[in-house]
Design a protein around this motif. Sequence first.
Motif, short mmCIF file in Angstrom:
data_model
loop_
_atom_site.label_atom_id
_atom_site.label_comp_id
_atom_site.label_asym_id
_atom_site.label_seq_id
_atom_site.Cartn_x
_atom_site.Cartn_y
_atom_site.Cartn_z
N ASP A 516 -4.18 -3.92 -10.68
CA ASP A 516 -3.76 -3.06 -11.79
C ASP A 516 -2.26 -2.79 -11.63
O ASP A 516 -1.85 -2.17 -10.62
N PRO A 517 -1.43 -3.22 -12.56
CA PRO A 517 0.03 -3.00 -12.44
C PRO A 517 0.40 -1.53 -12.27
O PRO A 517 1.35 -1.20 -11.56
N ALA A 518 -0.35 -0.62 -12.90
CA ALA A 518 -0.02 0.80 -12.78
C ALA A 518 -0.24 1.29 -11.36
O ALA A 518 0.59 2.03 -10.82
N ASP A 519 -1.33 0.86 -10.73
CA ASP A 519 -1.57 1.25 -9.35
C ASP A 519 -0.51 0.66 -8.43
O ASP A 519 -0.08 1.30 -7.47
N ALA A 520 -0.11 -0.58 -8.72
CA ALA A 520 0.92 -1.23 -7.90
C ALA A 520 2.25 -0.50 -8.01
O ALA A 520 2.97 -0.33 -7.00
N GLU A 521 2.58 -0.05 -9.22
CA GLU A 521 3.84 0.68 -9.41
C GLU A 521 3.82 2.00 -8.64
O GLU A 521 4.80 2.39 -8.00
N ALA A 522 2.68 2.70 -8.65
CA ALA A 522 2.58 3.96 -7.92
C ALA A 522 2.70 3.73 -6.41
O ALA A 522 3.39 4.50 -5.72
N LEU A 523 2.05 2.69 -5.89
CA LEU A 523 2.13 2.41 -4.46
C LEU A 523 3.54 2.02 -4.07
O LEU A 523 4.06 2.45 -3.03
N ARG A 524 4.24 1.24 -4.95
CA ARG A 524 5.62 0.82 -4.65
C ARG A 524 6.55 2.04 -4.59
O ARG A 524 7.39 2.15 -3.70
N ARG A 525 6.36 2.97 -5.53
CA ARG A 525 7.20 4.18 -5.56
C ARG A 525 6.97 5.04 -4.32
O ARG A 525 7.93 5.50 -3.68
N ASP A 526 5.70 5.24 -3.94
CA ASP A 526 5.40 6.04 -2.75
C ASP A 526 5.92 5.36 -1.48
O ASP A 526 6.35 6.05 -0.53
N TRP A 527 5.87 4.03 -1.44
CA TRP A 527 6.35 3.30 -0.26
C TRP A 527 7.86 3.50 -0.07
O TRP A 527 8.33 3.69 1.05
N GLU A 528 8.59 3.47 -1.17
CA GLU A 528 10.04 3.67 -1.09
C GLU A 528 10.37 5.09 -0.65
O GLU A 528 11.35 5.32 0.08
N LEU A 529 9.56 6.06 -1.05
CA LEU A 529 9.79 7.43 -0.61
C LEU A 529 9.44 7.61 0.87
O LEU A 529 10.10 8.36 1.59
N TRP A 530 8.39 6.91 1.32
CA TRP A 530 7.93 7.04 2.72
C TRP A 530 8.88 6.34 3.68
O TRP A 530 9.17 6.83 4.77
N GLN A 531 9.35 5.14 3.31
CA GLN A 531 10.28 4.33 4.10
C GLN A 531 9.77 4.11 5.55
O GLN A 531 10.36 4.59 6.51
N PRO A 532 8.68 3.37 5.71
CA PRO A 532 8.14 3.14 7.06
C PRO A 532 8.93 2.11 7.86
O PRO A 532 8.62 1.89 9.04
N GLY A 533 9.91 1.44 7.25
CA GLY A 533 10.65 0.41 7.97
C GLY A 533 9.96 -0.93 7.97
O GLY A 533 10.36 -1.83 8.72
N VAL A 534 8.93 -1.09 7.14
CA VAL A 534 8.17 -2.34 7.03
C VAL A 534 8.13 -2.72 5.55
O VAL A 534 7.79 -1.89 4.70
N PRO A 535 8.52 -3.98 5.21
CA PRO A 535 8.50 -4.39 3.80
C PRO A 535 7.07 -4.47 3.26
O PRO A 535 6.14 -4.82 3.99
N LEU A 536 6.92 -4.17 1.98
CA LEU A 536 5.64 -4.27 1.30
C LEU A 536 5.70 -5.42 0.31
O LEU A 536 6.55 -5.42 -0.59
N LEU A 537 4.83 -6.41 0.46
CA LEU A 537 4.76 -7.55 -0.44
C LEU A 537 3.52 -7.44 -1.31
O LEU A 537 2.46 -7.02 -0.85
N GLU A 538 3.67 -7.83 -2.58
CA GLU A 538 2.57 -7.74 -3.54
C GLU A 538 2.02 -9.14 -3.82
O GLU A 538 2.79 -10.09 -4.03
N ILE A 539 0.68 -9.24 -3.86
CA ILE A 539 0.01 -10.51 -4.15
C ILE A 539 -0.72 -10.32 -5.48
O ILE A 539 -1.75 -9.62 -5.53
N PRO A 540 -0.24 -10.93 -6.56
CA PRO A 540 -0.94 -10.78 -7.85
C PRO A 540 -2.30 -11.45 -7.82
O PRO A 540 -2.49 -12.51 -7.24
N GLU A 541 -3.27 -10.81 -8.48
CA GLU A 541 -4.65 -11.35 -8.53
C GLU A 541 -5.31 -10.85 -9.81
O GLU A 541 -5.47 -9.64 -10.02
#
Length: 610
Positions: A516-541
């Motif tokens: 779901d693109p909306a869920d992916a956008e929310a996870l991407r936004r939270d990841w940038e705020l968290w900044q764990p130092g590990v890149p997040l890659l998305e796999i479309p399905e």
Amino acid sequence: MPSAPSTPAVTAEPEPPDTGAGGERHRLSALGGLAALSLDAMASVAYGPESVVLVLAAAGSYGLGFTLPVTVAIAVLLGVLVASYRQVIAAFPDGGGSYAVAKAHLGRRTALTAAASLVIDYVLNVAVSVTAGVAALTSAVPGLYDDRVWLCLGVLALVTAVNLRGIAESARWFMAPTAVFVLAVLAIVVVGLFRDAPVSTEAAAGHASVLAGNATVVGALLLLKAFAAGCSALTGVEAVANAVPSFRIPRVRRAQHTEVVLGALLGVMLVGLAVLIGRFHLQPVDGVTVLAQLADASLGHGIGFYVVQFATVVLLGLAANTSFGGLPVLMDLLARDNHLPHVFALRADRQVYRYGVLFLAAVSAALLVGSGGDVNSLVPLFSIGVFVGFTVCQVGMVRHWHLHRPAGWRGKAALNGFGALLTGVAALVVTGTKFTEGAWGIVVALPLLVVLFEAVHRSYGRIGERLELGRVPGAVTRRRSLVVVPVTAITRLTRDGLSAALSLGDEVVAVTVVHDPADAEALRRDWELWQPGVPLLEIPEDHRRLGPPIAAFVNRLGEEHAHDRLTVLIPEVEPAHWWQGALQNRRGAVIDRALRRHTDAVVCRLRMRM
């Protein structure tokens, strides 16, 4: 992983101290060993003499006159076997009986044949003992006859549960029934010897005799058949030698004492009952056992008669415990020699070979259901396997004496050779006379089991080659590694997974499957705020799959050859209670299964306990 094959010692070695806390407490004393490992042999008193009488009855009352000579011959063989197995216990303190002897002196193929015969005998002992006990019960209470299969399974479940608590624990449970049965049979013999005639024949009254017409000649073949049939009373004599590691220190001495006492009690009971059969001119009848008639004749049709019958029912039902004491130890030896899966060599707490116990219970349950709880369909198969094991063991001990040549070795070798001749003849006679009654199944099963053992051994050999067992591996080198962590949301589980991944690999990347693109956008936004130092890659399905897209992504990484090793670390929750497992989403299992099927990546599952 496969272990290097181990060879049993051919001389007794100093016994190692027990290293487990309280380990000796869960092992057998000599008395406990007699209770836990003699049930099969003791219970055979209920059907061994009857087997002799039923064969000789074909020659009428004249044939029954040979009951005592045939039984004495069986007792002589019993003495030979006891003497032999005392030596086996000392020479092979790791247990295994005929398997250990054959492995040391007769070659691997012969050893596997002996092991296969013992496995078959132990399984059949459970099925025969349980069905015989239930048959005795349903004879007393006919209304239970239609439920005999469920009764058999209930008895099997009880014996299995007791053995899962430990062999020493099972010995305590079975000590009282064994003692009651032995004392009851000895009472029949002692009291009967003081009687000139039966005090009662009420048990056999109204039942048709199975005695044939009078005969004046008893052929050698009939005597051989009677001898072979009566040798069913010797099943279980080898159980002590197979289970030496289950005894307390000093194991060898305790096991030898148990073997001697077992042989002495069994011999006295068999010969004593044979004497009474001749004294009371007993005839076999339909529907009443020989032991029941002897109890009636010696003790009368009162409380003593019913005590004997009740003790027989209980002991026959519990005689399966001998197999639960011996077969798991034998399977442990086979597993250590890479002829069975290594799981059978694992011991749980209370010194229990849990997987061996459960295997025996499962196969026995299948036999009980397949036979419909009918003991007559199983008895013809019972003694063949143990006779093969007896013969192999005796021949192996002859070679043992010839190789080591201690003082008096010629006499010992002659004794074992005589025993091998007797048991070999018994094996041939039983197989020939019972072939069409089911013995053909044993003839087929023996080589199939040997083939199975060898197939498992070859598989472990191939695994050992891949693991380079027995060779010094190359130098340890540092490899460039990438760790992939599947994520679906930002939680404490995600944090712990990434922290563990950073300690495992040179590079770490988090991946998420986008449905779901909306869920992916929310996870991407939270990841940038968290900044764990590990890149997040998305796999479309587009098809809402989880495992296959991650497997395809990992394979693409592998094709780039940028890293020497790819590891996928799957964080997941371990529930605090078993029932909470039903609440899990099973994402970790789905990803794990797809990766193992379709990639060469190393898969790690990191479980966080709730």
